[in-house]
Design an enzyme around this catalytic site. Structure first.
Site, mmCIF file in Angstrom:
data_model
loop_
_atom_site.group_PDB
_atom_site.id
_atom_site.type_symbol
_atom_site.label_atom_id
_atom_site.label_comp_id
_atom_site.label_asym_id
_atom_site.label_seq_id
_atom_site.Cartn_x
_atom_site.Cartn_y
_atom_site.Cartn_z
ATOM 1 N N LYS A 22 -5.668 2.508 10.390
ATOM 2 C CA LYS A 22 -4.582 3.438 10.742
ATOM 3 C C LYS A 22 -4.290 4.384 9.581
ATOM 4 C CE LYS A 22 -0.106 1.911 10.240
ATOM 5 N NZ LYS A 22 0.760 2.847 9.482
ATOM 6 N N ASN A 23 -4.174 3.823 8.376
ATOM 7 C CA ASN A 23 -3.750 4.647 7.242
ATOM 8 C C ASN A 23 -4.837 5.599 6.758
ATOM 9 O OD1 ASN A 23 -1.307 3.430 7.386
ATOM 10 N ND2 ASN A 23 -1.546 2.167 5.544
ATOM 11 N N ARG A 92 6.954 8.623 10.059
ATOM 12 C CA ARG A 92 6.958 9.230 8.730
ATOM 13 C C ARG A 92 5.653 9.933 8.404
ATOM 14 N NH1 ARG A 92 8.795 8.953 3.482
ATOM 15 N NH2 ARG A 92 6.696 9.069 2.656
ATOM 16 N N CYS A 116 13.528 4.425 5.728
ATOM 17 C CA CYS A 116 13.150 3.583 6.866
ATOM 18 C C CYS A 116 13.433 2.144 6.479
ATOM 19 C CB CYS A 116 11.686 3.794 7.241
ATOM 20 S SG CYS A 116 10.562 3.136 6.030
ATOM 21 N N ARG A 121 11.665 5.933 0.566
ATOM 22 C CA ARG A 121 10.503 6.752 0.943
ATOM 23 C C ARG A 121 10.741 8.266 0.765
ATOM 24 N NH1 ARG A 121 6.970 3.494 5.224
ATOM 25 N NH2 ARG A 121 5.377 4.313 3.860
ATOM 26 N N ILE A 123 9.988 12.242 -0.606
ATOM 27 C CA ILE A 123 8.811 13.112 -0.518
ATOM 28 C C ILE A 123 8.791 14.125 -1.667
ATOM 29 C CG2 ILE A 123 8.419 12.865 1.977
ATOM 30 C CD1 ILE A 123 9.753 15.686 2.252
ATOM 31 N N ASP A 124 9.568 13.844 -2.727
ATOM 32 C CA ASP A 124 9.655 14.805 -3.838
ATOM 33 C C ASP A 124 8.285 15.088 -4.477
ATOM 34 O OD1 ASP A 124 9.889 12.064 -4.556
ATOM 35 O OD2 ASP A 124 10.486 12.627 -6.581
ATOM 36 N N LEU A 125 7.432 14.077 -4.547
ATOM 37 C CA LEU A 125 6.113 14.282 -5.185
ATOM 38 C C LEU A 125 5.226 15.180 -4.329
ATOM 39 C CD1 LEU A 125 5.503 10.598 -6.381
ATOM 40 C CD2 LEU A 125 6.258 12.527 -7.771
ATOM 41 N N ASP A 305 1.437 -3.882 1.505
ATOM 42 C CA ASP A 305 1.268 -4.067 2.946
ATOM 43 C C ASP A 305 0.785 -5.469 3.330
ATOM 44 O OD1 ASP A 305 2.200 -1.584 3.516
ATOM 45 O OD2 ASP A 305 0.277 -0.713 4.100
ATOM 46 N N ILE A 327 6.840 -1.777 -4.999
ATOM 47 C CA ILE A 327 6.602 -0.480 -4.336
ATOM 48 C C ILE A 327 7.791 -0.066 -3.463
ATOM 49 C CG2 ILE A 327 5.022 0.866 -2.872
ATOM 50 C CD1 ILE A 327 3.644 -0.064 -5.400
ATOM 51 N N ARG A 397 2.622 -0.650 16.079
ATOM 52 C CA ARG A 397 2.351 0.552 15.285
ATOM 53 C C ARG A 397 1.052 0.403 14.485
ATOM 54 N NH1 ARG A 397 6.168 1.249 11.094
ATOM 55 N NH2 ARG A 397 4.529 2.702 10.535
HETATM 56 C C1 UD1 Z 1 1.204 4.519 2.079
HETATM 57 C C2 UD1 Z 1 0.824 3.695 3.276
HETATM 58 C C3 UD1 Z 1 1.713 2.486 3.363
HETATM 59 C C4 UD1 Z 1 1.656 1.710 2.066
HETATM 60 C C5 UD1 Z 1 1.981 2.628 0.891
HETATM 61 C C6 UD1 Z 1 1.831 1.945 -0.470
HETATM 62 C C7 UD1 Z 1 0.011 5.324 4.897
HETATM 63 C C8 UD1 Z 1 0.255 5.978 6.222
HETATM 64 N N1 UD1 Z 1 0.988 4.485 4.481
HETATM 65 O O1 UD1 Z 1 2.548 4.960 2.284
HETATM 66 O O2 UD1 Z 1 1.244 1.681 4.431
HETATM 67 O O3 UD1 Z 1 2.654 0.699 2.125
HETATM 68 O O4 UD1 Z 1 1.105 3.756 0.908
HETATM 69 O O5 UD1 Z 1 0.535 1.518 -0.679
HETATM 70 O O6 UD1 Z 1 -1.005 5.501 4.251
HETATM 71 N N2 UD1 Z 1 7.442 7.896 -3.673
HETATM 72 C C9 UD1 Z 1 8.325 8.776 -4.275
HETATM 73 N N3 UD1 Z 1 8.198 10.112 -4.006
HETATM 74 C C10 UD1 Z 1 7.233 10.603 -3.157
HETATM 75 C C11 UD1 Z 1 6.348 9.687 -2.545
HETATM 76 C C12 UD1 Z 1 6.480 8.344 -2.812
HETATM 77 O O7 UD1 Z 1 9.202 8.372 -5.032
HETATM 78 O O8 UD1 Z 1 7.177 11.828 -2.961
HETATM 79 C C13 UD1 Z 1 7.580 6.439 -3.914
HETATM 80 C C14 UD1 Z 1 8.023 5.696 -2.647
HETATM 81 O O9 UD1 Z 1 9.424 5.720 -2.484
HETATM 82 C C15 UD1 Z 1 7.484 4.313 -2.895
HETATM 83 C C16 UD1 Z 1 6.196 4.582 -3.661
HETATM 84 O O10 UD1 Z 1 6.311 5.895 -4.196
HETATM 85 O O11 UD1 Z 1 8.354 3.588 -3.738
HETATM 86 C C17 UD1 Z 1 4.930 4.440 -2.816
HETATM 87 O O12 UD1 Z 1 4.910 5.404 -1.841
HETATM 88 P P1 UD1 Z 1 3.545 6.046 -1.315
HETATM 89 O O13 UD1 Z 1 2.369 5.560 -2.091
HETATM 90 O O14 UD1 Z 1 3.777 7.509 -1.173
HETATM 91 O O15 UD1 Z 1 3.456 5.409 0.092
HETATM 92 P P2 UD1 Z 1 3.178 6.115 1.425
HETATM 93 O O16 UD1 Z 1 2.135 7.180 1.236
HETATM 94 O O17 UD1 Z 1 4.492 6.493 2.052
#
Ligand code: UD1
Length: 427
Positions: A22-23, A92, A116, A121, A123-125, A305, A327, A397
């Site tokens: 899925k991912n 998301r 969630c 979660r 999206i600043d990065l 996960d 995480i 999901r």
């Molecule tokens: C992806 C996976 C999810 C997995 C996660 C961690 C998909 C669809 N989902 O989620 O199943 O659990 O990786 O391996 O591939 N963060 C920030 N700012 C950002 C983005 C992330 O602070 O802009 C933080 C998040 O809050 C979290 C951490 O970084 O604490 C990990 O997030 P991220 O690696 O982005 O996970 P996802 O891509 O959402």
């Protein structure tokens, strides 16, 4: 709402093929927006999240179908770069459309996805990466508009190796002018899969799987046919279930190289694992041993996960195990439910202290999120008596009919779908 009913206590045995990831599929489906031509994806699982992504692509104007395990996406009639708020809220991962829509159509409107069940979660990065490539951002309440006539390659450093941010920036940079170097990138296998797919469309990207990814911008990308990698989290879930029920299971279409951290931990717990090309054999006849300390971290460390699923095995192990979640802050929701089944787990901030018990007992529990739900299925299979799991839509999901998967391995598990009541009196 569907329920799963499990009669536990039966060791799993048999052979099962692992479905597509899925991912990996979700960002690749979003990246199909970039193609000047038709994209065909094989090994795409039949999951709720995949259906939501198909619906979003259709709302944007794509023709998109899912026949068997093949998804076909034709973006020639895309008429909008506005990701609808209702669908953004449903999933998301719709955030993955931001990079491709911006790169191809110079403008994208999305909505802040919000938190969630498993955590904040942010999206600043993602946003900072797109800004570095030259995008202008406007925030209006919950809505974000992102514009750039032409993205320009540059150096982007991630403060944290976010999977989603790495993917979004790759998908935006692929049509940028010049070279983008992304440092402290996430190294997950799904990122390698995205690189392979984008290169199959004509991109010029190297380095995925390491912490530095170099993207040489190209003028256009063409359609292609591509096969999605097997799902390492589904494989890991089945391996843990095999061990927790003290069974013997063979996985095919499984990639042991993507599961090194889990294999290492299971072996420390006394589980026997043999691997060969595409095959993983898991055998566990005695009671597993506790594993002193497990920390979830970005790949190649132990994945968040699989944290909840592994906690079930350790709940039945001999001794005390400690699991630290680094995480997502809200990822211990399964602990209370496991406690109701007889597990002995104490949580202190981001650490769970798991004192193994000889057996757990079935009861009615609720899946609070996708992986927590999978953990409860494993707990039900390994417990004595009957377990009823509610809120199964969370599990749907990420697992393609989880009850069929486990039934193939000899489990007694049934899904009950309530029949809607017809109120004839009120028409
Ligand atoms: C992806 C996976 C999810 C997995 C996660 C961690 C998909 C669809 N989902 O989620 O199943 O659990 O990786 O391996 O591939 N963060 C920030 N700012 C950002 C983005 C992330 O602070 O802009 C933080 C998040 O809050 C979290 C951490 O970084 O604490 C990990 O997030 P991220 O690696 O982005 O996970 P996802 O891509 O959402």
């Amino acid at each position: 709402m569907d329920k799963l009913v499990i009669e536990g206590g039966k060791p799993l045995s048999g052979t099962i093929r692992i479905h597509g990831a899925k991912n990996a599929a979700l960002p690749i489906m979003a990246a199909a927006i970039l193609a000047d031509g038709i994209v065909q994806l094989d090994n795409v699982p039949k999951l709720l999240d995949i259906e939501v992504m198909l619906n979003i692509l259709r709302r944007l104007g794509c023709r998109a179908s899912h026949d068997g395990h093949t998804v076909t996406i034709d973006n020639t009639s895309v008429h909008s770069s506005h990701v609808p708020e209702d669908l953004m809220r449903q999933m998301r991962s719709s955030i993955f459309l931001m990079g491709p829509l911006l790169a191809r159509y110079k403008e994208v409107h999305i909505y802040q996805p919000g938190g969630c069940a498993i955590g904040e979660r942010k999206i600043d990065l993602h946003l900072r990466g797109l800004q570095a490539l030259g995008a202008a951002l406007v925030h209006e309440g919950n809505r974000i508009t992102c514009k750039a006539e032409q993205l320009i390659g540059t150096e982007v450093h991630l403060d944290f190796p976010s999977v989603g941010a790495t993917e979004n920036i790759m998908m935006a940079a692929v049509l940028a002018e010049g070279t983008t170097v992304l440092t402290n990138a996430a190294r997950e296998p799904e990122i390698v899969d995205l690189q392979r797919f984008l290169n199959a469309m004509g991109a010029n990207i190297i380095g995925a799987g390491t912490d530095t990814i170099t993207i040489e911008g190209v003028r256009e990308l063409k359609g292609c046919r591509y096969e999605i990698i097997p799902d390492r989290i589904v494989a890991g879930t089945l391996m843990i279930a095999a061990a927790a029920t003290r069974g013997a299971v063979t996985l095919t279409n499984a990639h042991a190289g993507h599961l090194t951290a889990l294999i290492h931990i299971l072996r420390r717990a006394g589980v026997q694992i043999a691997t060969s090309d595409g095959i993983i054999n898991v055998t566990c006849f005695g009671r597993p041993k506790a594993v002193e300390r497990i920390v979830t971290s970005p790949y190649p460390a132990f994945p968040t996960d699989l944290q909840s699923q592994l906690m079930v095995l350790l709940s039945l192990a001999d001794g005390v195990s400690v699991m630290k979640e680094t995480i997502f802050e809200g990822r211990f929701k399964h602990v209370d439910e496991l406690g109701r089944m007889g597990a002995d787990i104490r949580v202190d901030l981001s650490s769970a202290f798991v004192r193994g018990v000889p057996r757990m007992y079935g009861t009615t529990v609720e899946a609070t999120d996708l992986r927590a739900g999978a953990a409860l299925v494993i707990a039900g299979l390994a417990s004595q008596g009957h377990t009823i799991i509610e809120q199964v839509h969370h599990i749907d999901r990420g697992y393609d009919h989880i009850e069929n998967m486990f039934r193939k391995l000899g489990a007694k598990i049934e899904r009950y779908t309530p029949v809607p009541k017809l109120d004839f009196a009120n028409g």
